[in-house]
Design an enzyme around this catalytic site. Structure first.
Site, PDB file in Angstrom:
ATOM      1  N   HIS A   1      -1.131  -2.750  -6.916  1.00  0.00           N
ATOM      2  CA  HIS A   1      -0.530  -1.652  -6.156  1.00  0.00           C
ATOM      3  C   HIS A   1      -0.529  -0.402  -7.029  1.00  0.00           C
ATOM      4  O   HIS A   1       0.117  -0.360  -8.078  1.00  0.00           O
ATOM      5  CB  HIS A   1       0.897  -2.017  -5.744  1.00  0.00           C
ATOM      6  CG  HIS A   1       1.628  -0.907  -5.054  1.00  0.00           C
ATOM      7  ND1 HIS A   1       1.243  -0.411  -3.833  1.00  0.00           N
ATOM      8  CD2 HIS A   1       2.715  -0.185  -5.430  1.00  0.00           C
ATOM      9  CE1 HIS A   1       2.069   0.554  -3.468  1.00  0.00           C
ATOM     10  NE2 HIS A   1       2.972   0.717  -4.432  1.00  0.00           N
TER      11      HIS A   1
ATOM     12  N   ASP B   1      -2.854   3.227  -2.929  1.00  0.00           N
ATOM     13  CA  ASP B   1      -1.951   2.149  -2.517  1.00  0.00           C
ATOM     14  C   ASP B   1      -2.447   0.773  -2.963  1.00  0.00           C
ATOM     15  O   ASP B   1      -1.711   0.030  -3.603  1.00  0.00           O
ATOM     16  CB  ASP B   1      -1.723   2.162  -1.004  1.00  0.00           C
ATOM     17  CG  ASP B   1      -0.549   1.279  -0.615  1.00  0.00           C
ATOM     18  OD1 ASP B   1       0.501   1.383  -1.277  1.00  0.00           O
ATOM     19  OD2 ASP B   1      -0.687   0.489   0.333  1.00  0.00           O
TER      20      ASP B   1
END
Length: 309
Positions: A139, A178
């Site tokens: 992430h 992301d």
């Protein structure tokens, strides 16, 4: 973890001819290394890497042609082990009948290509290394800053995407937002890319999803980039001591590769994009042999030595 590959995928990708139709094309390929089993053809079975794809070219098949049928069958039996994924014949050469018989019994696919052995080994090795390379999903945001692959990580809401947006406005290039898919190559390099479904997209809280390539142009995105530096964003903690000189270099291990980490404390008024630009340029200087922290330490040492005289 490495991805398992099926023989069927190899056959379809390279357009290989299947010699024995009843073979099991769902056999697993688990290693990217290949084997040219010349020693097996000669009767030496110790250290035979049976778990690899076996490639037979002119050398191996010409040697086997000189053997009597009984010995040739014995050698082909040793060639076809339980964990052997498949056997590939190069140069479109004839397949020994003994090999076909043994492979049929054990349902090991025999595939054939018209490409020369050396060229096919090179093509197949590159393909297998790409498909079976260790991978990990992280992430964060991956962006190309002055040619340096910078992975920005931190807790959700810390400002990773907003920082990436400011870097894009400064002319740098987005790779992934992301979710970053990281692959480790055979040379222990880490290559990052974005999942296809979110490629070129950036999420900005309060605005929503934006298409970076549409807004900023094709020059603002990259499909993949080698990771060389990690920037960790965290909320400023007055009780924590942050690195001020840069003499101690923090490292992070991703898969089997270590990368340098800069921990950047976040608080109102700090220009994170400018700091990351400087961190990327400083990394490039270090890679070229210049370290400002070491230079300062050397100057201080020289100054103290002079004062002692």
């Amino acid at each position: 973890m490495p991805t398992k590959l099926k023989v069927r995928e190899i056959k379809e990708y390279f357009g290989l001819e299947l010699i024995n139709e009843e073979a099991d094309l769902d056999r697993k390929i688990t290693v990217s290394d290949l084997s040219r089993p010349g020693l097996v053809m000669a009767g030496f079975y110790t250290y035979y890497p049976s778990e690899r794809i076996q490639i037979l070219g002119k050398t191996e098949l010409t040697f086997s042609d000189g053997l009597c049928s009984e010995i040739r069958r014995e050698r082909m039996t040793h060639l076809c082990q339980e964990d052997t994924p498949c056997i590939i014949i190069a140069h479109n050469l004839p397949v020994p009948s003994e090999l076909v018989d043994v492979a049929k019994e054990r349902k090991i696919p025999i595939l054939r290509t018209t490409i020369s052995t050396t060229r096919f080994v090179s093509k197949l090795t590159n393909y297998l290394e790409g498909r079976l390379a260790p991978t990990k999903t992280i992430h964060g945001v991956l962006i190309d800053v002055y040619g340096v692959g910078v992975l920005i990580v931190g807790n959700s809401g810390i400002g990773k995407s907003e920082t990436a947006l400011e870097l894009l406005k400064r002319g740098h290039r987005l790779v992934a937002d992301d979710v970053v898919e990281i692959t480790q190559t055979a040379d222990n390099e880490l290559i990052g890319t974005a999942p296809e479904i979110i490629r070129h997209l950036l999420e900005i809280r309060g605005v929503g999803i934006i298409d970076v390539m549409t807004l900023f142009g094709a020059g603002a995105v990259r499909l993949r980039k080698k990771l060389t530096l990690v920037i960790k964003l965290e909320m400023w903690n007055k009780d924590k001591s942050y690195e001020r000189l840069g003499l101690d270099e923090e490292k992070i291990k991703i898969i089997d590769t270590e990368l340098p980490v800069n921990t950047i404390p976040v608080r109102p008024g700090r220009n994170l994009a400018a700091i990351i630009e400087v961190a990327a340029m400083n990394y490039r200087l270090k890679s070229m042999g210049y370290n400002a922290a070491w230079e300062l330490s050397s100057r201080l040492t020289d100054e103290m030595d002079m004062n002692e005289l």
